[in-house]
Design a protein around this motif. Structure first.
Motif, PDB file in Angstrom:
ATOM      1  N   SER A 231       0.828  -1.202   0.000  1.00  0.00           N
ATOM      2  CA  SER A 231       0.000   0.000   0.000  1.00  0.00           C
ATOM      3  C   SER A 231       0.865   1.256   0.000  1.00  0.00           C
ATOM      4  O   SER A 231       0.612   2.209  -0.739  1.00  0.00           O
ATOM      5  CB  SER A 231      -0.924  -0.012   1.220  1.00  0.00           C
ATOM      6  OG  SER A 231      -1.683   1.170   1.291  1.00  0.00           O
ATOM      7  N   HIS A 232       1.926   1.230   0.852  1.00  0.00           N
ATOM      8  CA  HIS A 232       2.834   2.367   0.906  1.00  0.00           C
ATOM      9  C   HIS A 232       3.540   2.558  -0.435  1.00  0.00           C
ATOM     10  O   HIS A 232       3.707   3.688  -0.918  1.00  0.00           O
ATOM     11  CB  HIS A 232       3.860   2.146   2.010  1.00  0.00           C
ATOM     12  CG  HIS A 232       4.892   3.233   2.120  1.00  0.00           C
ATOM     13  ND1 HIS A 232       4.580   4.502   2.572  1.00  0.00           N
ATOM     14  CD2 HIS A 232       6.224   3.251   1.814  1.00  0.00           C
ATOM     15  CE1 HIS A 232       5.672   5.253   2.557  1.00  0.00           C
ATOM     16  NE2 HIS A 232       6.679   4.508   2.098  1.00  0.00           N
ATOM     17  N   GLY A 234       2.457   1.673  -3.387  1.00  0.00           N
ATOM     18  CA  GLY A 234       1.508   2.229  -4.348  1.00  0.00           C
ATOM     19  C   GLY A 234       1.277   3.714  -4.131  1.00  0.00           C
ATOM     20  O   GLY A 234       1.205   4.485  -5.098  1.00  0.00           O
ATOM     21  N   ASN A 235       1.186   4.115  -2.854  1.00  0.00           N
ATOM     22  CA  ASN A 235       1.010   5.535  -2.561  1.00  0.00           C
ATOM     23  C   ASN A 235       2.218   6.348  -3.011  1.00  0.00           C
ATOM     24  O   ASN A 235       2.075   7.465  -3.539  1.00  0.00           O
ATOM     25  CB  ASN A 235       0.788   5.734  -1.061  1.00  0.00           C
ATOM     26  CG  ASN A 235      -0.553   5.206  -0.605  1.00  0.00           C
ATOM     27  OD1 ASN A 235      -1.478   5.082  -1.399  1.00  0.00           O
ATOM     28  ND2 ASN A 235      -0.662   4.875   0.677  1.00  0.00           N
ATOM     29  N   GLU A 236       3.418   5.789  -2.799  1.00  0.00           N
ATOM     30  CA  GLU A 236       4.629   6.498  -3.219  1.00  0.00           C
ATOM     31  C   GLU A 236       4.693   6.633  -4.738  1.00  0.00           C
ATOM     32  O   GLU A 236       5.105   7.666  -5.265  1.00  0.00           O
ATOM     33  CB  GLU A 236       5.870   5.749  -2.712  1.00  0.00           C
ATOM     34  CG  GLU A 236       6.061   5.814  -1.204  1.00  0.00           C
ATOM     35  CD  GLU A 236       6.333   7.231  -0.724  1.00  0.00           C
ATOM     36  OE1 GLU A 236       7.401   7.753  -1.043  1.00  0.00           O
ATOM     37  OE2 GLU A 236       5.458   7.816  -0.065  1.00  0.00           O
ATOM     38  N   MET A 238       2.099   6.701  -6.837  1.00  0.00           N
ATOM     39  CA  MET A 238       1.110   7.699  -7.245  1.00  0.00           C
ATOM     40  C   MET A 238       1.564   9.106  -6.888  1.00  0.00           C
ATOM     41  O   MET A 238       1.366  10.055  -7.660  1.00  0.00           O
ATOM     42  CB  MET A 238      -0.229   7.393  -6.574  1.00  0.00           C
ATOM     43  CG  MET A 238      -0.881   6.112  -7.047  1.00  0.00           C
ATOM     44  SD  MET A 238      -1.132   6.079  -8.839  1.00  0.00           S
ATOM     45  CE  MET A 238      -2.223   7.488  -9.041  1.00  0.00           C
ATOM     46  N   LYS A 239       2.200   9.226  -5.739  1.00  0.00           N
ATOM     47  CA  LYS A 239       2.697  10.529  -5.316  1.00  0.00           C
ATOM     48  C   LYS A 239       3.784  11.013  -6.271  1.00  0.00           C
ATOM     49  O   LYS A 239       3.799  12.194  -6.676  1.00  0.00           O
ATOM     50  CB  LYS A 239       3.240  10.421  -3.895  1.00  0.00           C
ATOM     51  CG  LYS A 239       3.706  11.734  -3.298  1.00  0.00           C
ATOM     52  CD  LYS A 239       4.162  11.500  -1.868  1.00  0.00           C
ATOM     53  CE  LYS A 239       4.637  12.795  -1.222  1.00  0.00           C
ATOM     54  NZ  LYS A 239       5.089  12.572   0.170  1.00  0.00           N
ATOM     55  N   THR A 242       2.282  12.021  -9.594  1.00  0.00           N
ATOM     56  CA  THR A 242       1.555  13.283  -9.465  1.00  0.00           C
ATOM     57  C   THR A 242       2.517  14.469  -9.428  1.00  0.00           C
ATOM     58  O   THR A 242       2.300  15.498 -10.097  1.00  0.00           O
ATOM     59  CB  THR A 242       0.695  13.265  -8.186  1.00  0.00           C
ATOM     60  OG1 THR A 242      -0.219  12.179  -8.246  1.00  0.00           O
ATOM     61  CG2 THR A 242      -0.076  14.568  -8.036  1.00  0.00           C
TER      62      THR A 242
END
Length: 314
Positions: A231-232, A234-236, A238-239, A242
């Motif tokens: 999850s982390h 994936g967030n990284e 996407m971050k 972006t």
């Protein structure tokens, strides 16, 4: 094959093709018809207790003692019939128990006072085989923990699930053995609960389930950790995407404008238009990056990667 022991009890060991010999052995037992039908038809775990009558209490059924965790059709089972003076096994392949030595096992059985106690010597050897398999599982689990810590990759999640499935397989093999222990207590009461080999086997059952419980907790922890990391990660990702999208938005906008093909465009005849456009694009890109950095929205993406590469994260 018949094995006779010092305390005047016997072990009759048969293969699946010895049905006629089995009939001659226990044909006078009231529960024989039920058990003989069970021998020819059952290929799964089964257990039945016949409470004490004129022939004494008996315990019979079948037990799956080998199961390939990656092929559910690859398994081994045997049938058993246990009374006070003898016990019968059908289809038990002792060669599958790598640690077991026949001569040593016979010596242990020679010390037993009854057939039901001798039967639990055999069950104890079966549990030793389970414990050996769980020891090998422990090695795989330890290696997996190192891999998760040192070289975390997405494919490790599949390997963790494979380990979880293998542990469930050991648990499924051990549960019928625990039920067998309880059924023996129901059938033979104090005659078996005070027997040395029975008590020793009970301790092995407890060891087996404690190890399984411990490793189940380890795997659950690894799964939770891997899910958090995924999850982390994936967030990284996407971050990062972006941030890069926002940083290069001015360049894309200006490039889109100056990529138009209208006949009349005011910048087409500027002598230094190309230089000006590069300067504007560069300045606007840097300005957006500085603005994101001041807001704290870029985080420490680059710094984290650098620290990992240098081994600074402990």
């Amino acid at each position: 094959m018949e094995h006779r022991f010092k305390k005047n009890w016997r072990w009759h060991e048969f293969n699946f093709d010895n049905v006629e010999e089995i009939q001659q052995l226990i044909a006078d037992t009231p529960v024989y018809n039920h058990w003989s039908k069970h021998i020819t038809e059952r290929k799964t775990n089964f257990l039945h207790v016949n409470k004490k009558d004129e022939t004494g209490s008996v315990l019979y059924g079948s037990l799956v003692y080998y199961q390939n965790p990656y092929n559910q059709n690859d398994y081994k089972w045997f049938h058993f019939f246990v009374s006070t003076s003898y016990f019968v096994t059908v289809g038990f392949d002792l060669s599958l128990l790598n640690r077991t030595n026949r001569e040593t096992m016979y010596k242990e059985m020679d010390q037993c006072h009854s057939a039901q106690e001798g039967f639990f010597v055999l069950v104890g050897e079966l549990l030793n085989n389970f414990l050996d398999g769980i020891d090998k599982f422990e090695y795989k689990l330890t290696k997996m923990r190192r891999d998760v810590q040192e070289n975390n990759r997405t494919y490790l999640l599949d390997k963790i699930y494979d380990l979880r499935h293998e542990l469930l397989n050991w648990n499924d093999l051990a549960i019928p053995v625990e039920e067998l222990k309880l059924a023996a207590e129901e059938a033979f009461l104090d005659d078996i609960t005070q027997a040395t080999e029975y008590r020793r086997t009970c301790v092995r059952i407890e060891r087996t389930f404690r190890l399984i419980q411990h490793y189940r907790q380890d795997i659950d922890t690894l799964l939770n950790l891997e899910e958090v990391l995924s999850s982390h990660r994936g967030n990284e990702i996407m971050k990062t995407l972006t941030v890069f999208t926002v940083i290069f938005t001015p360049a894309m906008v200006l490039g889109a404008i100056w990529g138009m093909n209208f006949k009349y465009m005011p910048e087409l005849h500027l002598k230094y238009g190309y230089l000006y456009s590069l300067l504007i694009i560069g300045f606007s890109t840097v300005a957006v990056y500085i603005w994101l950095r001041m807001k704290g929205w870029t985080g420490d993406l680059l710094q984290k990667r650098k620290n990992i590469d240098r081994g600074k994260i402990r």
